[in-house]
Design an enzyme around this catalytic site. Structure first.
Site, PDB file in Angstrom:
ATOM      1  N   VAL A  30       0.845  -1.212   0.000  1.00  0.00           N
ATOM      2  CA  VAL A  30       0.000   0.000   0.000  1.00  0.00           C
ATOM      3  C   VAL A  30       0.874   1.255   0.000  1.00  0.00           C
ATOM      4  CG1 VAL A  30      -1.659   1.322   1.387  1.00  0.00           C
ATOM      5  CG2 VAL A  30      -1.985  -1.137   1.037  1.00  0.00           C
ATOM      6  N   THR A  31       1.932   1.233   0.798  1.00  0.00           N
ATOM      7  CA  THR A  31       2.858   2.381   0.847  1.00  0.00           C
ATOM      8  C   THR A  31       3.427   2.652  -0.543  1.00  0.00           C
ATOM      9  OG1 THR A  31       3.488   1.678   3.085  1.00  0.00           O
ATOM     10  CG2 THR A  31       4.913   3.290   2.009  1.00  0.00           C
ATOM     11  N   ASP A  65      -1.377   6.973   2.982  1.00  0.00           N
ATOM     12  CA  ASP A  65      -0.335   7.137   4.002  1.00  0.00           C
ATOM     13  C   ASP A  65      -0.899   6.929   5.403  1.00  0.00           C
ATOM     14  OD1 ASP A  65       2.114   7.595   5.130  1.00  0.00           O
ATOM     15  OD2 ASP A  65       1.906   9.771   5.104  1.00  0.00           O
ATOM     16  N   ASP A  86       7.965   4.219   4.727  1.00  0.00           N
ATOM     17  CA  ASP A  86       6.858   5.190   4.756  1.00  0.00           C
ATOM     18  C   ASP A  86       7.392   6.626   4.692  1.00  0.00           C
ATOM     19  OD1 ASP A  86       5.048   7.103   6.212  1.00  0.00           O
ATOM     20  OD2 ASP A  86       3.721   5.378   6.283  1.00  0.00           O
ATOM     21  N   ASP A  90       7.197   9.214   1.522  1.00  0.00           N
ATOM     22  CA  ASP A  90       6.461  10.479   1.730  1.00  0.00           C
ATOM     23  C   ASP A  90       7.197  11.636   1.060  1.00  0.00           C
ATOM     24  OD1 ASP A  90       4.511   9.285   3.255  1.00  0.00           O
ATOM     25  OD2 ASP A  90       5.173  10.109   5.172  1.00  0.00           O
TER      26      ASP A  90
HETATM   27  C1  LIG Z   1     -13.950  22.074  -4.649  1.00  0.00           C
HETATM   28  C2  LIG Z   1     -13.454  20.738  -4.357  1.00  0.00           C
HETATM   29  C3  LIG Z   1     -12.696  20.703  -3.081  1.00  0.00           C
HETATM   30  C4  LIG Z   1     -12.081  19.358  -2.925  1.00  0.00           C
HETATM   31  C5  LIG Z   1     -10.850  19.512  -2.165  1.00  0.00           C
HETATM   32  C6  LIG Z   1     -10.052  18.279  -2.180  1.00  0.00           C
HETATM   33  C7  LIG Z   1      -8.741  18.636  -1.672  1.00  0.00           C
HETATM   34  C8  LIG Z   1      -8.270  17.661  -0.662  1.00  0.00           C
HETATM   35  C9  LIG Z   1      -8.080  18.285   0.678  1.00  0.00           C
HETATM   36  C10 LIG Z   1      -7.540  17.631   1.652  1.00  0.00           C
HETATM   37  C11 LIG Z   1      -6.953  16.276   1.475  1.00  0.00           C
HETATM   38  C12 LIG Z   1      -5.858  16.126   2.428  1.00  0.00           C
HETATM   39  C13 LIG Z   1      -5.091  14.908   2.158  1.00  0.00           C
HETATM   40  C14 LIG Z   1      -4.033  14.872   3.172  1.00  0.00           C
HETATM   41  C15 LIG Z   1      -3.431  13.538   3.212  1.00  0.00           C
HETATM   42  C16 LIG Z   1      -2.485  13.500   4.332  1.00  0.00           C
HETATM   43  C17 LIG Z   1      -1.912  12.162   4.399  1.00  0.00           C
HETATM   44  C18 LIG Z   1      -1.061  12.084   5.562  1.00  0.00           C
HETATM   45  O1  LIG Z   1      -0.082  12.773   5.723  1.00  0.00           O
HETATM   46  O2  LIG Z   1      -1.530  11.166   6.404  1.00  0.00           O
HETATM   47  C19 LIG Z   1      -0.768  10.289   7.133  1.00  0.00           C
HETATM   48  C20 LIG Z   1      -0.011  10.988   8.157  1.00  0.00           C
HETATM   49  C21 LIG Z   1       0.874   9.987   8.753  1.00  0.00           C
HETATM   50  O3  LIG Z   1       2.030  10.632   8.882  1.00  0.00           O
HETATM   51  P1  LIG Z   1       3.403   9.827   8.922  1.00  0.00           P
HETATM   52  O4  LIG Z   1       3.786   9.677  10.358  1.00  0.00           O
HETATM   53  O5  LIG Z   1       3.391   8.667   8.051  1.00  0.00           O
HETATM   54  O6  LIG Z   1       4.304  10.855   8.203  1.00  0.00           O
HETATM   55  C22 LIG Z   1       5.322  11.573   8.821  1.00  0.00           C
HETATM   56  C23 LIG Z   1       5.280  12.963   8.230  1.00  0.00           C
HETATM   57  O7  LIG Z   1       5.333  12.844   6.857  1.00  0.00           O
HETATM   58  C24 LIG Z   1       6.424  13.803   8.733  1.00  0.00           C
HETATM   59  O8  LIG Z   1       6.458  14.955   7.943  1.00  0.00           O
HETATM   60  P2  LIG Z   1       6.640  16.394   8.588  1.00  0.00           P
HETATM   61  O9  LIG Z   1       5.397  16.682   9.353  1.00  0.00           O
HETATM   62  O10 LIG Z   1       7.844  16.277   9.439  1.00  0.00           O
HETATM   63  O11 LIG Z   1       6.860  17.271   7.421  1.00  0.00           O
HETATM   64  C25 LIG Z   1       7.781  13.125   8.594  1.00  0.00           C
HETATM   65  O12 LIG Z   1       8.715  13.859   9.332  1.00  0.00           O
HETATM   66  C26 LIG Z   1       7.773  11.716   9.074  1.00  0.00           C
HETATM   67  O13 LIG Z   1       8.974  11.137   8.669  1.00  0.00           O
HETATM   68  C27 LIG Z   1       6.622  10.927   8.502  1.00  0.00           C
HETATM   69  O14 LIG Z   1       6.668   9.683   9.011  1.00  0.00           O
HETATM   70  O15 LIG Z   1      -0.757  11.794   9.038  1.00  0.00           O
HETATM   71  C28 LIG Z   1      -1.911  11.434   9.670  1.00  0.00           C
HETATM   72  O16 LIG Z   1      -2.351  10.317   9.744  1.00  0.00           O
HETATM   73  C29 LIG Z   1      -2.516  12.615  10.299  1.00  0.00           C
HETATM   74  C30 LIG Z   1      -3.928  12.756   9.893  1.00  0.00           C
HETATM   75  C31 LIG Z   1      -4.100  13.104   8.467  1.00  0.00           C
HETATM   76  C32 LIG Z   1      -5.368  13.862   8.308  1.00  0.00           C
HETATM   77  C33 LIG Z   1      -5.809  13.901   6.911  1.00  0.00           C
HETATM   78  C34 LIG Z   1      -7.039  14.741   6.824  1.00  0.00           C
HETATM   79  C35 LIG Z   1      -7.847  14.323   5.665  1.00  0.00           C
HETATM   80  C36 LIG Z   1      -9.139  15.032   5.618  1.00  0.00           C
HETATM   81  C37 LIG Z   1     -10.263  14.406   5.324  1.00  0.00           C
HETATM   82  C38 LIG Z   1     -10.289  12.958   5.227  1.00  0.00           C
HETATM   83  C39 LIG Z   1     -11.634  12.410   4.838  1.00  0.00           C
HETATM   84  C40 LIG Z   1     -11.653  10.948   5.084  1.00  0.00           C
HETATM   85  C41 LIG Z   1     -12.144  10.181   3.931  1.00  0.00           C
HETATM   86  C42 LIG Z   1     -11.647   8.788   4.028  1.00  0.00           C
HETATM   87  C43 LIG Z   1     -12.257   7.883   2.995  1.00  0.00           C
HETATM   88  C44 LIG Z   1     -11.664   6.521   3.159  1.00  0.00           C
HETATM   89  C45 LIG Z   1     -12.315   5.481   2.383  1.00  0.00           C
HETATM   90  N1  LIG Z   2       4.543  -0.030   5.176  1.00  0.00           N
HETATM   91  C1  LIG Z   2       4.465   0.407   6.446  1.00  0.00           C
HETATM   92  C2  LIG Z   2       3.941   1.647   6.772  1.00  0.00           C
HETATM   93  C3  LIG Z   2       3.879   2.041   8.078  1.00  0.00           C
HETATM   94  N2  LIG Z   2       4.330   1.211   9.052  1.00  0.00           N
HETATM   95  C4  LIG Z   2       4.246   1.613  10.466  1.00  0.00           C
HETATM   96  O1  LIG Z   2       3.283   2.629  10.645  1.00  0.00           O
HETATM   97  C5  LIG Z   2       3.911   3.847  11.069  1.00  0.00           C
HETATM   98  C6  LIG Z   2       3.400   5.011  10.303  1.00  0.00           C
HETATM   99  O2  LIG Z   2       2.047   5.053  10.497  1.00  0.00           O
HETATM  100  P1  LIG Z   2       1.163   6.181   9.789  1.00  0.00           P
HETATM  101  O3  LIG Z   2      -0.209   5.984  10.308  1.00  0.00           O
HETATM  102  O4  LIG Z   2       1.768   7.450  10.273  1.00  0.00           O
HETATM  103  O5  LIG Z   2       1.328   5.950   8.347  1.00  0.00           O
HETATM  104  C7  LIG Z   2       5.396   3.662  10.829  1.00  0.00           C
HETATM  105  O6  LIG Z   2       6.169   4.377  11.748  1.00  0.00           O
HETATM  106  C8  LIG Z   2       5.571   2.158  10.999  1.00  0.00           C
HETATM  107  O7  LIG Z   2       5.652   1.860  12.366  1.00  0.00           O
HETATM  108  C9  LIG Z   2       4.841  -0.023   8.729  1.00  0.00           C
HETATM  109  O8  LIG Z   2       5.277  -0.795   9.618  1.00  0.00           O
HETATM  110  N3  LIG Z   2       4.911  -0.404   7.416  1.00  0.00           N
HETATM  111 MG   LIG Z   3       1.875   5.972   6.445  1.00  0.00          MG
HETATM  112 MG   LIG Z   4       3.901   8.744   6.043  1.00  0.00          MG
END
Ligand SMILES: CCCCCCCC/C=C\CCCCCCCC(=O)OC[C@H](COP(=O)(O)O[C@@H]1[C@H](O)[C@H](OP(=O)(O)O)[C@@H](O)[C@H](O)[C@H]1O)OC(=O)CCCCCCC/C=C\CCCCCCCC
Ligand SMILES: Nc1ccn([C@@H]2O[C@H](COP(=O)(O)O)[C@@H](O)[C@H]2O)c(=O)n1
Ligand SMILES: [Mg+2]
Ligand SMILES: [Mg+2]
EC number: 2.7.8.-
Length: 202
Positions: A30-31, A65, A86, A90
């Site tokens: 998926v990633t 993600d 992951d 990103d």
């Molecule tokens: C006129 C038409 C308008 C239509 C507009 C459409 C536009 C779309 C608008 C918004 C969409 C937003 C999408 C955002 C997607 C974000 C994805 C994301 O980042 O989520 C995962 C993330 C996990 O983070 P990680 O820990 O994996 O990532 C870390 C991060 O990258 C760090 O970066 P840094 O912050 O430092 O820059 C890195 O340092 C680190 O290494 C890295 O690991 O975050 C989350 O899970 C947080 C929550 C995300 C919230 C998303 C909000 C989405 C809004 C609505 C969702 C609706 C749900 C529908 C779901 C349907 C499913 C079937």
């Molecule tokens: N292929 C992957 C992706 C993610 N992980 C684990 O999930 C954590 C990140 O979670 P998010 O909800 O922020 O995407 C990551 O730190 C890993 O622990 C994994 O194992 N394999």
């Molecule tokens: Mg992720």
């Molecule tokens: Mg990520």
């Protein structure tokens, strides 16, 4: 800010995560698939001016993600490799999104100011996670700031979609400008938090 929605995203993603796991799909698959999809769409459809379709597809694929992490945790398969994969992928997805906009604005979009601001977002948005990764590599933390990844993506994708449906392109220019500033502030916030930790330890 949007990081607060993690719990909500986990609840929303859990049924899909379970269904994919049941069919033998791995979190890594998926990633990788989500990243490849974002990169292809951003570098193909943004430079050719399909701003709305591209943004809707990218928003859907970017949500993988959240899905991959939920899958890894549900399967009890969270791993260092998965975390590394992951975070690394990103960076590719983010670079592709802002590069696609840069290519559009310096190409047929013909807007050097917006192109320059998208470039600034690309550069500053890559320093933000670098600061966190470097801090964590040194045994500290730096997951703070007003423009974390989910915030940056939500801002740029929403503004691009609005321009894609026909609103004035100045909206995207303004949002890119604000995002560049917010990213720079986030870098400073992360540097400050690391400096405080270093001082507290010495
Ligand atoms: C006129 C038409 C308008 C239509 C507009 C459409 C536009 C779309 C608008 C918004 C969409 C937003 C999408 C955002 C997607 C974000 C994805 C994301 O980042 O989520 C995962 C993330 C996990 O983070 P990680 O820990 O994996 O990532 C870390 C991060 O990258 C760090 O970066 P840094 O912050 O430092 O820059 C890195 O340092 C680190 O290494 C890295 O690991 O975050 C989350 O899970 C947080 C929550 C995300 C919230 C998303 C909000 C989405 C809004 C609505 C969702 C609706 C749900 C529908 C779901 C349907 C499913 C079937
Ligand atoms: N292929 C992957 C992706 C993610 N992980 C684990 O999930 C954590 C990140 O979670 P998010 O909800 O922020 O995407 C990551 O730190 C890993 O622990 C994994 O194992 N394999
Ligand atoms: Mg992720
Ligand atoms: Mg990520």
């Amino acid at each position: 800010m949007l990081n607060r929605l993690r719990g909500f995203m986990t609840r929303v993603m859990t049924p899909l995560a379970d269904a994919l796991l049941k069919r033998g799909v791995s979190p890594d698959a998926v990633t990788i698939a989500g990243t490849v999809a974002v990169v292809v769409v951003a570098l193909w459809l943004y430079p050719t001016g399909h701003l709305l379709v591209a943004t809707l597809l990218i928003a859907a694929f970017a949500l993988t993600d959240s899905l991959d992490g939920v899958m890894a945790r549900r399967a009890g398969r969270s791993s260092s490799w998965g975390a590394f994969l992951d975070s690394t992928l990103d960076r590719l997805a983010d670079a592709a999104i802002f590069s696609g906009l840069v290519l559009w604005f310096f190409g047929r979009g013909d807007d050097a100011l917006a192109g320059g601001l998208a470039l600034a977002c690309l550069v500053l948005g890559s320093v933000v996670p670098y600061a966190r990764a470097r801090a964590e590599g040194l045994g500290m933390t730096a997951s703070v700031g007003i423009a974390e990844r989910a915030d940056r993506l939500a801002a740029v994708l929403t503004a691009t979609a609005l321009v894609g449906v026909g609103l004035p392109s100045v909206i995207l220019t303004v949002v890119l400008g604000l995002l560049a500033v917010a990213s720079a502030i986030t870098v400073v916030q992360r540097m400050a938090t690391v400096r405080a930790q270093v001082r507290a330890a010495s």
